[in-house]
Design a protein around this motif. Structure first.
Motif, PDB file in Angstrom:
ATOM      1  N   ASN A  93       8.191 -31.332  -8.551  1.00 23.16           N
ATOM      2  CA  ASN A  93       7.540 -30.125  -8.670  1.00 23.16           C
ATOM      3  C   ASN A  93       8.057 -29.079  -9.893  1.00 23.16           C
ATOM      4  O   ASN A  93       9.274 -29.368 -10.132  1.00 23.16           O
ATOM      5  N   LYS A  94       7.397 -28.310 -10.151  1.00 18.01           N
ATOM      6  CA  LYS A  94       8.157 -27.358 -11.564  1.00 18.01           C
ATOM      7  C   LYS A  94       9.238 -26.622 -11.032  1.00 18.01           C
ATOM      8  O   LYS A  94      10.071 -26.412 -11.849  1.00 18.01           O
ATOM      9  N   GLU A  95       9.114 -26.149  -9.760  1.00 21.66           N
ATOM     10  CA  GLU A  95      10.438 -25.298  -9.930  1.00 21.66           C
ATOM     11  C   GLU A  95      11.817 -25.803  -9.561  1.00 21.66           C
ATOM     12  O   GLU A  95      12.756 -25.453  -9.827  1.00 21.66           O
ATOM     13  N   ASN A  97      12.288 -28.339 -11.194  1.00 23.51           N
ATOM     14  CA  ASN A  97      12.671 -28.888 -12.489  1.00 23.51           C
ATOM     15  C   ASN A  97      12.612 -27.761 -13.650  1.00 23.51           C
ATOM     16  O   ASN A  97      12.675 -28.126 -14.742  1.00 23.51           O
ATOM     17  N   ARG A  98      12.703 -26.736 -13.037  1.00 17.59           N
ATOM     18  CA  ARG A  98      12.467 -25.510 -14.402  1.00 17.59           C
ATOM     19  C   ARG A  98      13.484 -25.631 -15.448  1.00 17.59           C
ATOM     20  O   ARG A  98      13.270 -25.320 -16.485  1.00 17.59           O
ATOM     21  N   THR A 101      12.727 -28.111 -17.826  1.00 24.36           N
ATOM     22  CA  THR A 101      11.392 -27.460 -18.930  1.00 24.36           C
ATOM     23  C   THR A 101      12.018 -26.507 -19.790  1.00 24.36           C
ATOM     24  O   THR A 101      11.731 -26.469 -20.967  1.00 24.36           O
ATOM     25  N   PHE A 111       3.964 -31.580 -13.742  1.00 27.19           N
ATOM     26  CA  PHE A 111       4.258 -31.773 -12.460  1.00 27.19           C
ATOM     27  C   PHE A 111       3.054 -32.050 -11.430  1.00 27.19           C
ATOM     28  O   PHE A 111       1.924 -31.906 -12.049  1.00 27.19           O
ATOM     29  N   GLU A 114      -0.077 -29.546 -11.259  1.00 28.08           N
ATOM     30  CA  GLU A 114      -0.893 -29.602 -12.377  1.00 28.08           C
ATOM     31  C   GLU A 114      -1.663 -30.942 -12.182  1.00 28.08           C
ATOM     32  O   GLU A 114      -2.650 -31.224 -12.842  1.00 28.08           O
TER      33      GLU A 114
END
Length: 130
Positions: A93-95, A97-98, A101, A111, A114
């Motif tokens: 998930n994006k959070e 791996n912030r 990014t 992620f 999306e």
């Protein structure tokens, strides 16, 4: 995942786009699982989007950065202009791996959330609803 995504992306990017699976033995040289290419309308150059697919859960390691960055040199030598590099992290998930990014703004990360939207679009295309 690579074969399924390649097939699905072909429905989202029909001709004049070319979507091909490029992973396998030579992947160590170019760090690309899928290449989406298209001819420039103005010159002989082919533009391309290099995609690396990872089935990571939770944290995506930084090794993916050096892997996808191999695409620039390799595909340029093959006559392509890399216009975008994409890493698809299937189950991450994006959070979580912030930082990854933020530290790599030249790479587009997709992620799980999306990816679900993309897969939904692929399904709609297959059913003729999009």
């Amino acid at each position: 995942w690579e074969d399924t995504l390649t097939l699905g992306l072909r429905s989202l990017f029909p001709a004049p786009f070319e979507v091909k699976r490029t992973g396998g033995r030579t992947e160590v040289n170019h760090g690309t699982d899928i290449l989406i290419s298209f001819q420039s309308p103005f010159c002989e150059i082919k533009h391309a989007i290099a995609i690396q697919v990872k089935d990571y859960k939770d944290v995506v390691g930084t090794d993916v950065i050096s892997q996808i960055n191999k695409a620039d040199k390799f595909w340029t030598n093959m006559g392509y202009n890399i216009v975008e590099k994409v890493v698809i992290a299937i189950r991450a998930n994006k959070e979580t791996n912030r930082r990854l990014t933020e530290e790599n703004p030249d790479i587009h990360f997709i992620f799980s959330d999306e990816l679900k939207e993309i897969l939904s679009s692929i399904g709609l295309h297959y059913k003729g609803l999009a």
